[in-house]
Design a protein around this motif. Structure first.
Motif, mmCIF file in Angstrom:
data_model
loop_
_atom_site.group_PDB
_atom_site.id
_atom_site.type_symbol
_atom_site.label_atom_id
_atom_site.label_comp_id
_atom_site.label_asym_id
_atom_site.label_seq_id
_atom_site.Cartn_x
_atom_site.Cartn_y
_atom_site.Cartn_z
ATOM 1 N N THR A 1 0.744 -1.109 0.020
ATOM 2 C CA THR A 1 -0.060 0.157 -0.021
ATOM 3 C C THR A 1 0.903 1.350 0.023
ATOM 4 O O THR A 1 1.900 1.240 -0.605
ATOM 5 N N TYR B 1 -1.517 10.530 16.969
ATOM 6 C CA TYR B 1 -2.497 9.361 16.936
ATOM 7 C C TYR B 1 -1.661 8.018 16.704
ATOM 8 O O TYR B 1 -1.975 6.964 17.345
ATOM 9 N N GLU C 1 -1.564 4.582 18.885
ATOM 10 C CA GLU C 1 -1.982 3.443 18.004
ATOM 11 C C GLU C 1 -0.813 2.303 18.231
ATOM 12 O O GLU C 1 -1.347 1.282 18.596
ATOM 13 N N PRO D 1 -5.653 0.762 -2.152
ATOM 14 C CA PRO D 1 -4.091 0.831 -1.548
ATOM 15 C C PRO D 1 -4.007 -0.114 -0.466
ATOM 16 O O PRO D 1 -3.356 -1.126 -0.392
ATOM 17 N N ASP D 2 -5.075 -0.242 0.582
ATOM 18 C CA ASP D 2 -4.940 -0.970 1.706
ATOM 19 C C ASP D 2 -5.474 -2.165 1.290
ATOM 20 O O ASP D 2 -5.593 -3.475 2.334
ATOM 21 N N TYR E 1 -7.733 -1.193 9.097
ATOM 22 C CA TYR E 1 -8.532 -0.404 9.988
ATOM 23 C C TYR E 1 -9.950 -0.363 9.477
ATOM 24 O O TYR E 1 -10.639 0.634 9.490
ATOM 25 N N GLY F 1 -5.392 3.617 15.386
ATOM 26 C CA GLY F 1 -4.850 3.611 13.932
ATOM 27 C C GLY F 1 -5.594 4.142 12.919
ATOM 28 O O GLY F 1 -5.251 4.556 11.971
ATOM 29 N N TYR G 1 -7.881 6.755 13.123
ATOM 30 C CA TYR G 1 -7.688 8.029 13.041
ATOM 31 C C TYR G 1 -6.279 8.534 12.600
ATOM 32 O O TYR G 1 -6.116 9.753 12.041
ATOM 33 N N GLU G 2 -5.225 7.723 12.943
ATOM 34 C CA GLU G 2 -3.880 8.082 12.628
ATOM 35 C C GLU G 2 -3.878 7.911 11.168
ATOM 36 O O GLU G 2 -3.415 9.041 10.369
ATOM 37 N N ARG G 3 -4.250 6.732 10.465
ATOM 38 C CA ARG G 3 -4.239 6.605 9.022
ATOM 39 C C ARG G 3 -4.878 7.815 8.171
ATOM 40 O O ARG G 3 -4.508 8.248 7.286
ATOM 41 N N ALA H 1 -5.544 10.826 9.608
ATOM 42 C CA ALA H 1 -4.933 12.088 9.671
ATOM 43 C C ALA H 1 -3.729 12.180 8.840
ATOM 44 O O ALA H 1 -3.333 13.085 8.277
ATOM 45 N N ALA H 2 -2.771 11.047 8.799
ATOM 46 C CA ALA H 2 -1.684 10.911 7.919
ATOM 47 C C ALA H 2 -1.677 11.323 6.524
ATOM 48 O O ALA H 2 -0.822 11.634 5.826
ATOM 49 N N PHE H 3 -3.081 10.862 6.060
ATOM 50 C CA PHE H 3 -3.542 11.255 4.597
ATOM 51 C C PHE H 3 -4.320 12.466 4.398
ATOM 52 O O PHE H 3 -5.088 12.695 3.651
ATOM 53 N N ASP H 4 -4.173 13.180 5.633
ATOM 54 C CA ASP H 4 -4.907 14.621 5.510
ATOM 55 C C ASP H 4 -6.416 14.327 5.222
ATOM 56 O O ASP H 4 -7.259 15.285 4.598
ATOM 57 N N PHE I 1 -8.956 7.577 2.177
ATOM 58 C CA PHE I 1 -8.716 7.561 3.964
ATOM 59 C C PHE I 1 -9.718 8.558 4.490
ATOM 60 O O PHE I 1 -9.499 8.624 5.592
#
Lengths: 711, 711
Positions: free
Chosen positions: A591, A600, A604, B228-229, B236, B601, B603-605, B607-610, B615
């Motif tokens: 990915t 976050y 996590e 992608p995932d 998640y 995780g 929320y991380e993923r 947020a990490a991709f804005d 996402f």
């Protein structure tokens, strides 16, 4: 992380290239080389990376690629805002001399500043006021004032015919240049050999020696994820130390320092890393790389595996051993990860094909000029022949030796060889025993050192067992070393019966000299005496071949500079470089790895591992979690070109504002040592917004955050 | 996800193996085979995986490995608690007929239940009361009542000498067994061929047809991370649909349903996956696997790459194209990811070495018994010879064809071949044109279908360009197809001037028969007529070879069962299996992938991709974030053996309680199709605690959570 066992080795190498000298005017050779420089569109080769020197920034390439080329003022400002620590990079980030670097770069000071009641590695430290800042004994930072080409002067002084004569003349002129410069400028002057001697440049540093600790987070948050997450991304580390430079007992006010970016690193933006990469091998020829890929690195990896197996075996039978060997295990695992990564790049057929295409073009350029061809045309084949011959007896070289992991073997070999070598004239000795080497080795042998006999027995047995597997059955070493017994039996006897671990015994042999050593009936001394001639035979042969390779590698560097000028950056030398790159996600694990992480992700990863070590959060981070905006950017990746020594480098945007703090490479980036690629290799940095968020809301550090944000 | 384009193909294959029949007593052949079964310690081979049938659970192996072997009551309870959807797996999870499966398995019902004002795929759906539950038209669930071996009866009926006679007799006896069973039991009876005909078993299902939608989350959270995932971990996804079985208009009360585990999946615990894996290829011989690795899959991957390049090219010049082709692109990308994964396993030299060692042992077992040797000894070499011959003309087979991605080419080929084949007796026709095939193809040709000429031009050109690269320069196809012109010019002319895209034109040619087709001057018809003899030459030859491979593959399956009995599980057949495994982290990306993820995780993923697509979080998940305990386990991995068709399978602990819901495999697990390994391959599931947390705190679904938790 970017300082590590292997990186320290790299730094040792880099420091060998950094010697002091004195300034001279822009040389004719440099002007000539600059005139010869090819236009970048035709010659810039991505596989050579982007570790540019400040006196040859690739302005055309930057303008073409990013629509941005900084002026001289920008470059001077950035250079003067950057500083170097003894083994890391750093930068001024406030008008009152605040210096930003990594946690692991300031670790010694953080540990030493701890008191009887406090362990700042465990608890973190943030000085409430300037008065609370803690002096770092022995630490210094160097600021690069100027660079000047002294190639003509160095070359002009080298008139000898033999490599030995030339080497002595080179050392002498460099020492002379350095002394003159130191006296004239009161700066710390070092001559740097770039392109393996294609250019010699004088680097003049101002050294600051009153450095104080301002803030360091807990080791567990700075190195969150520990060994498993080391060299990987996504990542969640606050790998930060803030120091302050003092002058005359007061905070120093640097005329140049980096301002703080309000937004921090943003996806797809151009960023520069400014720092001191330690050592790269991009000038290696294909034959050198193939040797490492097929012989050198596999042998190293096998040795790491043996060492780890020994630690595991010891931990299996002794519960305290796991703790006792923790640092050793981490060191070996870190090297194993790094070397595995280097080799991945060499195993990549596409990368190697690119490298091969470059080498063909390079050789064609040299061949096209009769003068260059006469000087350099034969170098590749000379290296390849020497590598090939080395390869033909590599098992002998590796196993007819006193290396491996055994301290006893090394001590015994030292005793036997000191005795033999002392009686020879200096120039006839084995290289390590020449000059001051002999006395250094004697001093080491005279010092008491604990011997771990359980470890020694396993280490010697493993080494002999590996020798059995690697050497032909009729190799005389096996007969002499084993006498038909098993490696385990030989190792057990040697370790049980030798007195070499006893410092008094070693001192008596040193005093007794060759006669005492030859008369000794200590079984390990007897064993080493028997093996030594076989070891010397292959070592001597290898030394001669390595000298040929070294001399020709130097020529390759000179040829590269002659053919391409500064269109290609020189290999890393632990001196200041500026690397361009872009903040960018990358394909990973089927990915996409995002360009940034947030807080976050920290929670996590800790929760996903049930808060177990090394994913355990410091108490502060548990208790104060709700203070944080968890969506704040924390770490991020970019395509800049870095390596060990770059630890602590600032990441800046085109306004020369701090957007991040370099602390590692992802696993895919490790292979950039030889062939640079930004397809998946990435620089990993702490995000500037994560730093401020943590300072303000985790460490009661608004005083510090205000200072770096200029409030 | 585990239903996908490639999985649907797998299911089509699986369904060919599932035909109805009638019960017979435990057969002599089965008893004989069971007696022959080798003790598991010597013969269980991990590379064959753990997809066990419920009538041959490996109790000794489980007891030895986990210290746990369920009794018959446990097995019956678990079997009856499990159900099968048309293309997925599922389970009863409450006393009132609640059925748990994946979001993508219930997607059609969720979409169809939406109203003019609502889009439940977008917004999610949770019925407030039983009265709000929405009927799923056409959906059914099958519950496996019993399994019985009917091998003797099937074998006894097969007396013919030729494969054609034998095939007809096999179909007839199976149809007869099915009809009898249906009439006698009022159940849905299907005969399953296991071990390629080593065993025939009758599976009797009770079918429920009143199925209603209870709850489905938003598509964006069920399939969070999108393409992608897909096929990766950490993950998640709330890939969940809850349905309810009704009987006589009332919720059905199943005597057997799975209770809910209070703790959910815990690290290192034994868990079972109960579901219906669609198709595996573990009985493939080394020569078949090498063919796929070196020829079949690389060709498929090249074709996917060509298709994706065409979509990219179209999107480059037409901004709306990206949206128009989104589903096609996803389908191709999904296949590309899957096939890349299959091939990774075949490229792994260690896995292949294990497979080779097994094949050697297997052949030695057969050779040791003269009867078996006479029956099966020649099969491996027969397959290898046929594969080798196939390999010798694979480029011709692939490019002398009317395949590729062009619809026009396929239509034109249909018109020309229908004309030719119609005039032959049925048995002399090309296989697809035999029996009902001819009329099906005619019907397809008579239907109007839009033709995308921009796509067609690029697709035909790409196919011809690839043919130029793959075929020898003197292949007659190149002369006939190109006449010395470029692929692009030929494609442009054909697409511009043909009328084959016009349904009226096609209907006129169908009516006109062979004479009309032969007289046509339509350039594409003329082109196909010219190419067709060259295509038929290689197709006919390939069909003969594939028939040899198929007949011998069947023998391999029978030989496996004869040699190992049920010590090795049969290949997947989209029938109920139980797979053992352990909840376990794995090495990934240079570090460790944790055994579980949490809502942190998610929320991380995002947020990490804005928060960008795919996402992007549904509005509900943004607004109600603070309702959640973010540390709740969300997804997790285990070493169970699954493949497409297992979507929606429950994961249960040794108390037969639900601890999770299977929805995918990680990327490393894809290669388990041929050679199973639990080193890094993992089953990815939604954690039972994550389901309850989301129901209660995101979807106002305490009514439902209480029901599954038995409160």
């Amino acid at each position: 992380m970017l300082t590590s066992r292997s990186v320290l080795r790299a730094l040792a190498l880099a420091c060998a290239l950094v010697v002091s000298t004195q300034a001279s005017a822009q040389s004719a050779a440099a002007r000539q080389a600059a005139a010869k420089q090819q236009p970048l569109p035709a010659t810039y080769r991505p596989e050579f990376g982007t570790m540019w020197t400040f006196d040859a920034p690739p302005l055309d390439y930057w303008r073409r690629t990013y629509g941005f080329a900084p002026d001289q003022k920008w470059l001077d400002h950035v250079r003067l805002s950057s500083v170097r620590l003894p083994n890391c990079s750093a930068s001024f980030v406030s008008s009152r001399g605040l210096v930003m670097t990594n946690h692991h770069c300031g670790r010694d000071c953080t540990a030493a500043s701890s008191t009887a009641d406090s362990n700042y590695i465990q608890t973190g430290f943030a000085a409430r006021t300037v008065a609370d800042e803690k002096k770092c004994a022995g630490l210094y930072v160097d600021q690069l004032q100027s660079i000047q080409n002294v190639t003509d002067r160095v070359r002009g002084a080298i008139t000898g015919k033999t490599p030995a004569e030339q080497g002595a003349q080179r050392s002498a002129i460099i020492a002379q240049i350095q002394t003159e410069c130191n006296q004239q400028t009161q700066l710390n002057c070092q001559v740097v050999s770039l392109y393996n001697g294609g250019i010699y440049s004088i680097y003049r540093y101002r050294r600051f020696t009153d450095i104080r600790l301002v803030m360091a987070p807990e080791g567990d948050i700075a190195f969150f994820g520990g060994d498993p997450d080391n060299f990987t991304y996504p990542r969640y580390d606050l790998d930060l130390t803030l120091l302050r430079v003092y002058e005359n007992g007061q905070p120093y006010s640097p005329p140049d320092y980096l301002k703080w970016s309000p937004a921090g690193a943003v996806e797809n933006e151009l960023v520069f890393v400014v720092g001191n990469p330690g050592s790269t091998g991009r000038l290696n020829t294909i034959s050198q790389m193939e040797y490492l890929r097929d012989i050198g690195y596999p042998a190293s990896l096998a040795a790491y595996k043996r060492a780890l197996a020994i630690y595991a075996e010891l931990a299996r039978t002794d519960t305290s051993a796991a703790r006792r060997y923790q640092n050793d295990v981490f060191g070996v695992a870190n090297s194993q990860k790094a070397v595995t990564g280097y080799r991945v790049g060499l195993l990549d057929t596409l990368s190697m094909a690119k490298k091969r295409a470059f080498e063909n073009e390079f050789r064609a350029r040299i061949a096209a000029d009769p003068n260059l061809q006469a000087q350099y045309g034969g170098t590749w084949d000379a290296i390849a022949r020497a590598q090939q011959e080395l390869a033909s007896f590599t098992p002998q070289l590796r196993y007819r030796s006193f290396g491996g992991n055994s301290a006893l073997l090394q001590l015994a070999a030292g005793l036997v060889r000191v005795a033999t070598e002392s009686s020879k004239p200096d120039s006839a000795r084995l290289p390590q025993y020449r000059g001051p080497g002999l006395n250094n080795i004697k001093a080491q042998l005279s010092q008491a050192a604990p011997i771990d006999t359980a470890f020694e027995r396993l280490a010697i047995a493993a080494q002999l067992r590996a020798a059995q597997g690697a050497l032909p059955a009729n190799d005389p070493f096996l007969q002499v070393a084993l006498h038909g017994r098993t490696p385990e039996a030989v190792a057990a006897d040697l370790v049980r019966n030798t007195r070499v671990g006893d410092v008094a015994f070693r001192q008596s042999l040193l005093q007794g000299g060759e006669a005492a050593v030859n008369a000794s009936t200590d079984p390990l001394i007897v064993w080493v005496r028997a093996v030594d001639p076989l070891a010397r035979e292959v070592t001597t042969r290898a030394n001669a071949l390595n000298a040929i390779i070294a001399a020709n590698s130097e020529k390759i560097g000179q040829a590269l500079f002659a053919a391409y000028g500064t269109a290609l950056p020189p290999d890393a030398t632990f001196t200041l470089r500026i690397s361009d790159g872009v903040v960018k996600s990358f394909p990973s694990n089927g990915t996409i790895a995002p360009y940034k992480t947030t807080f976050y992700g920290l929670y996590e990863r800790s929760a996903a591992f049930d808060d177990k070590d090394p994913f355990k959060l410091p108490q502060r981070w548990v208790a104060r979690k709700n203070n944080l905006d968890l969506a704040t950017p924390y770490n991020f990746v970019s395509t800049n070109d870095i390596i060990g020594g770059n630890s602590g480098s600032p990441v800046i945007n085109r306004n020369a504002e701090v957007v991040g703090l370099v602390f590692d490479s992802n696993i895919e980036g490790i292979s950039n040592r030889f062939i640079f690629s930004s397809d998946v290799g990435r620089t990993v940095s702490v995000h500037s917004r994560g730093i401020v968020e943590a300072l303000r809301n985790m460490y009661d550090g608004s005083r510090i955050a205000d200072e770096i944000q200029g409030r």
